[in-house]
Design a protein around this motif. Structure first.
Motif, PDB file in Angstrom:
ATOM      1  N   ASP A 183       0.837  -1.198   0.000  1.00  0.00           N
ATOM      2  CA  ASP A 183       0.000   0.000   0.000  1.00  0.00           C
ATOM      3  C   ASP A 183       0.874   1.249   0.000  1.00  0.00           C
ATOM      4  O   ASP A 183       0.606   2.217  -0.712  1.00  0.00           O
ATOM      5  CB  ASP A 183      -0.928   0.011   1.222  1.00  0.00           C
ATOM      6  N   GLN A 184       1.933   1.188   0.770  1.00  0.00           N
ATOM      7  CA  GLN A 184       2.877   2.301   0.848  1.00  0.00           C
ATOM      8  C   GLN A 184       3.479   2.572  -0.532  1.00  0.00           C
ATOM      9  O   GLN A 184       3.524   3.704  -1.001  1.00  0.00           O
ATOM     10  CB  GLN A 184       3.978   1.945   1.864  1.00  0.00           C
ATOM     11  N   LEU A 185       3.922   1.488  -1.169  1.00  0.00           N
ATOM     12  CA  LEU A 185       4.503   1.592  -2.511  1.00  0.00           C
ATOM     13  C   LEU A 185       3.522   2.245  -3.467  1.00  0.00           C
ATOM     14  O   LEU A 185       3.879   3.103  -4.265  1.00  0.00           O
ATOM     15  CB  LEU A 185       4.832   0.195  -3.034  1.00  0.00           C
ATOM     16  N   GLU A 186       2.284   1.822  -3.349  1.00  0.00           N
ATOM     17  CA  GLU A 186       1.265   2.334  -4.259  1.00  0.00           C
ATOM     18  C   GLU A 186       1.107   3.848  -4.109  1.00  0.00           C
ATOM     19  O   GLU A 186       1.043   4.575  -5.091  1.00  0.00           O
ATOM     20  CB  GLU A 186      -0.066   1.637  -3.989  1.00  0.00           C
ATOM     21  N   ILE A 187       1.071   4.277  -2.866  1.00  0.00           N
ATOM     22  CA  ILE A 187       0.939   5.722  -2.623  1.00  0.00           C
ATOM     23  C   ILE A 187       2.109   6.472  -3.237  1.00  0.00           C
ATOM     24  O   ILE A 187       1.936   7.481  -3.918  1.00  0.00           O
ATOM     25  CB  ILE A 187       0.856   6.010  -1.105  1.00  0.00           C
ATOM     26  N   GLU A 188       3.303   5.920  -3.059  1.00  0.00           N
ATOM     27  CA  GLU A 188       4.485   6.604  -3.590  1.00  0.00           C
ATOM     28  C   GLU A 188       4.438   6.677  -5.108  1.00  0.00           C
ATOM     29  O   GLU A 188       4.803   7.679  -5.717  1.00  0.00           O
ATOM     30  CB  GLU A 188       5.749   5.886  -3.130  1.00  0.00           C
ATOM     31  N   ILE A 189       3.991   5.590  -5.708  1.00  0.00           N
ATOM     32  CA  ILE A 189       3.916   5.570  -7.164  1.00  0.00           C
ATOM     33  C   ILE A 189       2.893   6.575  -7.654  1.00  0.00           C
ATOM     34  O   ILE A 189       3.108   7.286  -8.633  1.00  0.00           O
ATOM     35  CB  ILE A 189       3.591   4.152  -7.666  1.00  0.00           C
ATOM     36  N   LYS A 190       1.783   6.671  -6.943  1.00  0.00           N
ATOM     37  CA  LYS A 190       0.758   7.649  -7.324  1.00  0.00           C
ATOM     38  C   LYS A 190       1.317   9.058  -7.227  1.00  0.00           C
ATOM     39  O   LYS A 190       1.100   9.891  -8.098  1.00  0.00           O
ATOM     40  CB  LYS A 190      -0.475   7.500  -6.430  1.00  0.00           C
ATOM     41  N   ASN A 191       2.072   9.292  -6.166  1.00  0.00           N
ATOM     42  CA  ASN A 191       2.727  10.589  -6.001  1.00  0.00           C
ATOM     43  C   ASN A 191       3.633  10.884  -7.184  1.00  0.00           C
ATOM     44  O   ASN A 191       3.671  11.987  -7.695  1.00  0.00           O
ATOM     45  CB  ASN A 191       3.578  10.592  -4.724  1.00  0.00           C
ATOM     46  N   MET A 192       4.350   9.856  -7.609  1.00  0.00           N
ATOM     47  CA  MET A 192       5.290   9.996  -8.714  1.00  0.00           C
ATOM     48  C   MET A 192       4.559  10.402  -9.984  1.00  0.00           C
ATOM     49  O   MET A 192       5.007  11.279 -10.726  1.00  0.00           O
ATOM     50  CB  MET A 192       6.003   8.667  -8.918  1.00  0.00           C
TER      51      MET A 192
HETATM   52  C1  LIG Z   1       2.778  12.037  -1.359  1.00  0.00           C
HETATM   53  O1  LIG Z   1       2.660  13.412  -1.630  1.00  0.00           O
HETATM   54  C2  LIG Z   1       2.069  14.153  -0.581  1.00  0.00           C
HETATM   55  C3  LIG Z   1       1.899  15.566  -1.050  1.00  0.00           C
HETATM   56  O2  LIG Z   1       2.854  15.902  -2.029  1.00  0.00           O
HETATM   57  C4  LIG Z   1       2.931  14.046   0.665  1.00  0.00           C
HETATM   58  O3  LIG Z   1       2.311  14.736   1.727  1.00  0.00           O
HETATM   59  C5  LIG Z   1       3.087  12.604   1.039  1.00  0.00           C
HETATM   60  O4  LIG Z   1       3.982  12.466   2.116  1.00  0.00           O
HETATM   61  C6  LIG Z   1       3.624  11.820  -0.117  1.00  0.00           C
HETATM   62  N1  LIG Z   1       3.619  10.404   0.222  1.00  0.00           N
HETATM   63  C7  LIG Z   1       4.644   9.621  -0.001  1.00  0.00           C
HETATM   64  C8  LIG Z   1       4.484   8.233   0.438  1.00  0.00           C
HETATM   65  O5  LIG Z   1       5.649  10.010  -0.571  1.00  0.00           O
END
Ligand SMILES: *[C@@H]1O[C@H](CO)[C@@H](O)[C@H](O)[C@H]1NC(C)=O
Ligand SMILES: *[C@@H]1O[C@H](CO)[C@@H](O)[C@H](O)[C@H]1NC(C)=O
Ligand SMILES: *[C@@H]1O[C@H](CO)[C@@H](O)[C@H](O)[C@H]1NC(C)=O
Ligand SMILES: *[C@@H]1O[C@H](CO)[C@@H](O)[C@H](O)[C@H]1NC(C)=O
Ligand SMILES: *[C@@H]1O[C@H](CO)[C@@H](O)[C@H](O)[C@H]1NC(C)=O
Ligand SMILES: *[C@@H]1O[C@H](CO)[C@@H](O)[C@H](O)[C@H]1NC(C)=O
Ligand SMILES: *[C@@H]1O[C@H](CO)[C@@H](O)[C@H](O)[C@H]1NC(C)=O
Length: 506
Positions: A183-192
């Motif tokens: 799940d963590q990985l997924e969030i990071e990828i979405k951020n990317m």
């Molecule tokens: C994803 O982006 C948000 C906002 O840019 C940030 O608050 C969050 O920490 C980021 N999450 C990860 C897992 O990098």
């Protein structure tokens, strides 16, 4: 993980002990056994019936003891202390044991499978984490430096991010254990993904959009070429042959490219030279009119289709002036209608000089009888298997189409045919094997080849072959007898169509 390894230990224990028992069970004769193996094993005591263990000396007077019992040893003649336990002949539960062994075996295999999976997942996750880290570094570098990045950088990034998203999704569906990491990985990828998009939108020059359009065009071109290849296979008439009974169908258009001068140049003509004596030499010509849609001033030549497609090695020439979209090229010479006159001219394409200029007798000009929807194409030159033609109208013909065969050296009229088709009501015309085919607009997306005039027989004819078009106006239709294609200028876009012919019944 912890649970599983405990299970493993238990299983291993089970496994080894049962093996031990098996060997004991397989030989029902008296065996020397150490009691410790039994006492440590609860399971065994439940499966084995509480039977008496007897010493070698008759101890029948003893009451039936528990499974583990005291017995006395004896000292033999040589002074050695002997102590023996014997299992009775009471039938050992062999079948139960064997099924137990089987179950244990299955369980341990299952366990190893699970263990391998977990190992694979942790390796995968590690790899993804590494890649994410790499990506983060790259995106950060892109953010920090002010250099404008090109499409490729973004596309590569986006591809990688997308691939990772896919892998993570795959993992999620197969992984049954903890999903926190994933799940963590997924969030990071979405951020990317968001980051890449943001970066891309910062690219202020519109180069990316343009490149994308070019890429889309190239793709369509590829498709067109593929379909062309198939069409070529279907065509079985030799180049330049008139051994057929005329046009029966037309392919969908292949969009080759936008003309070299751009969107604003909506009228013109283009084609491929027909030089029957040197068919191996290719020459493409593109002659867009100026934006006034009247004057032909510049034209461009390419020696190969690849060059044409890539806008490479062009030969740009200027003439003063041609008029309209009736231009044709035959045997390495260009034939044009000279502006504000009823003259036609032959231009040597090597030297870009007018070699012959000749009046076309009685031809109407100055936009008198042009084609429907297209101005200034009063005089339309055409090429077929037999050479050079001109399609026009005269006052005497009351605006109906007149066809003349020309001497391509002297531009003299060799023969003339009068048709009953009003020229301003047709959208364009071309000649194949001495037969004139005229088109008319059906709607903004289709034209129809609806009229024929056969100069061989003087016969008129009607037909209906629909021609798809990309944009409304088709100008300067040019037929090439070598590849049986029509080269059409469609509001700035260069297109080709494949003609199919009716086979002659012998
Ligand atoms: C994803 O982006 C948000 C906002 O840019 C940030 O608050 C969050 O920490 C980021 N999450 C990860 C897992 O990098
Ligand atoms: C077994 O032996 C122990 C010690 O030698 C003794 O204390 C115990 O009473 C004996 N049990 C039986 C059932 O003979
Ligand atoms: C991450 O980057 C390093 C150095 O740029 C490279 O050696 C490594 O192979 C990369 N790892 C992955 C998973 O792409
Ligand atoms: C013309 O085509 C027919 C088949 O359609 C063939 O039998 C004949 O030989 C051809 N004639 C010439 C002169 O090529
Ligand atoms: C004519 O060509 C069109 C487009 O390639 C095709 O869809 C159609 O089936 C053809 N018609 C005949 C009668 O061959
Ligand atoms: C064009 O002119 C050149 C030079 O005079 C000549 O060699 C060539 O044959 C001419 N081309 C044609 C098609 O007449
Ligand atoms: C075409 O014109 C040239 C030059 O005037 C002449 O030599 C030739 O015979 C003519 N050809 C025909 C078919 O009339």
């Amino acid at each position: 993980m912890m649970k599983v390894s405990i299970l493993l230990i238990v299983l291993l224990l089970l496994h080894s002990s049962s093996l031990m028992v098996t060997s004991a069970a397989s030989t029902p004769a008296a065996h020397q056994l150490t009691t410790s193996a039994y006492t440590s094993n609860e399971l065994l005591s439940t499966t084995l019936p509480p039977t008496a263990l007897t010493s070698s000396a008759p101890t029948s007077n003893l009451p039936h003891p528990q499974f583990v019992t005291n017995f006395t040893g004896s000292v033999n003649d040589h002074g050695t202390c002997q102590c023996s336990v014997s299992l009775p002949y009471t039938p050992f539960p062999v079948q139960k044991m064997e099924s137990l062994v089987l179950t244990t075996h299955e369980l341990s295999e299952e366990f190893y499978r699970e263990l391998t999976k977990i190992k694979e997942y942790s390796v995968l996750i590690e790899r993804y984490e590494q890649r994410l880290l790499n990506l983060t570094i790259r995106v950060e570098t892109m953010e920090k430096t002010s250099i404008s990045y090109n499409e490729l950088d973004f596309e590569l990034l986006k591809l990688e991010v997308k691939e990772m998203q896919r892998l993570v999704n795959q993992l999620k569906t197969t992984f049954v254990g903890s999903r926190v990491i994933i799940d963590q990985l997924e969030i990071e990828i979405k951020n990317m993904t968001l980051l890449v998009q943001e970066l891309e939108s910062l690219d202020k020059n519109n180069i990316l959009t343009i490149r994308r359009e070019i890429a889309a065009l190239k793709n369509r071109l590829k498709e067109c070429e593929e379909s062309n290849k198939q069409n070529d296979l279907v065509q079985n008439f030799p180049p330049g042959s008139c051994n057929h009974s005329g046009v029966v169908n037309i392919s969908k258009p292949s969009i080759i490219q936008l003309n070299w001068r751009g969107f604003s140049y909506k009228y013109g003509a283009w084609g491929k030279d027909y030089s029957p004596l040197t068919p191996e030499k290719t020459l493409y010509w593109v002659a867009p009119l100026n934006t006034d849609a009247r004057y032909l001033e510049y034209y461009r030549l390419h020696n190969s289709k690849d060059d044409l497609l890539l806008f490479k090695n062009p030969r740009d020439n200027r003439i003063t002036y041609g008029e309209g979209s009736g231009t044709a090229v035959y045997k390495n010479s260009m034939y044009i209608h000279m502006y504000s006159s009823r003259d036609i001219a032959k231009v040597n394409l090597t030297t870009n000089t007018v070699v012959v200029r000749k009046t076309l007798p009685n031809a109407a000009y100055n936009n008198r009888f042009s084609y429907a929807g297209v101005n200034w194409e009063d005089i339309d030159l055409a090429v077929d298997e037999s050479g050079l033609w001109v399609i026009y109208a005269t006052e005497a013909s009351t605006g109906n189409i007149v066809i003349s065969k020309l001497n391509d050296t002297s531009l003299e009229v060799l023969n003339t045919w009068q048709t009953k088709q009003y020229k301003p009501s047709v959208s364009n015309a071309f000649i194949v094997c001495g037969v004139l085919y005229a088109t008319r607009a059906v709607n903004t997306r289709q034209d129809e080849i609806f009229y024929t005039y056969d100069t061989n027989t003087g016969q008129e004819g009607r037909m209906s072959i629909l021609m798809d078009k990309m944009l409304e106006k088709l100008t300067g239709i040019n037929y090439n007898p070598l590849d049986h294609k029509l080269y059409v200028y469609n509001e700035g876009y260069l297109m080709t169509y494949d003609l199919s012919f009716q086979t002659t019944l012998q």
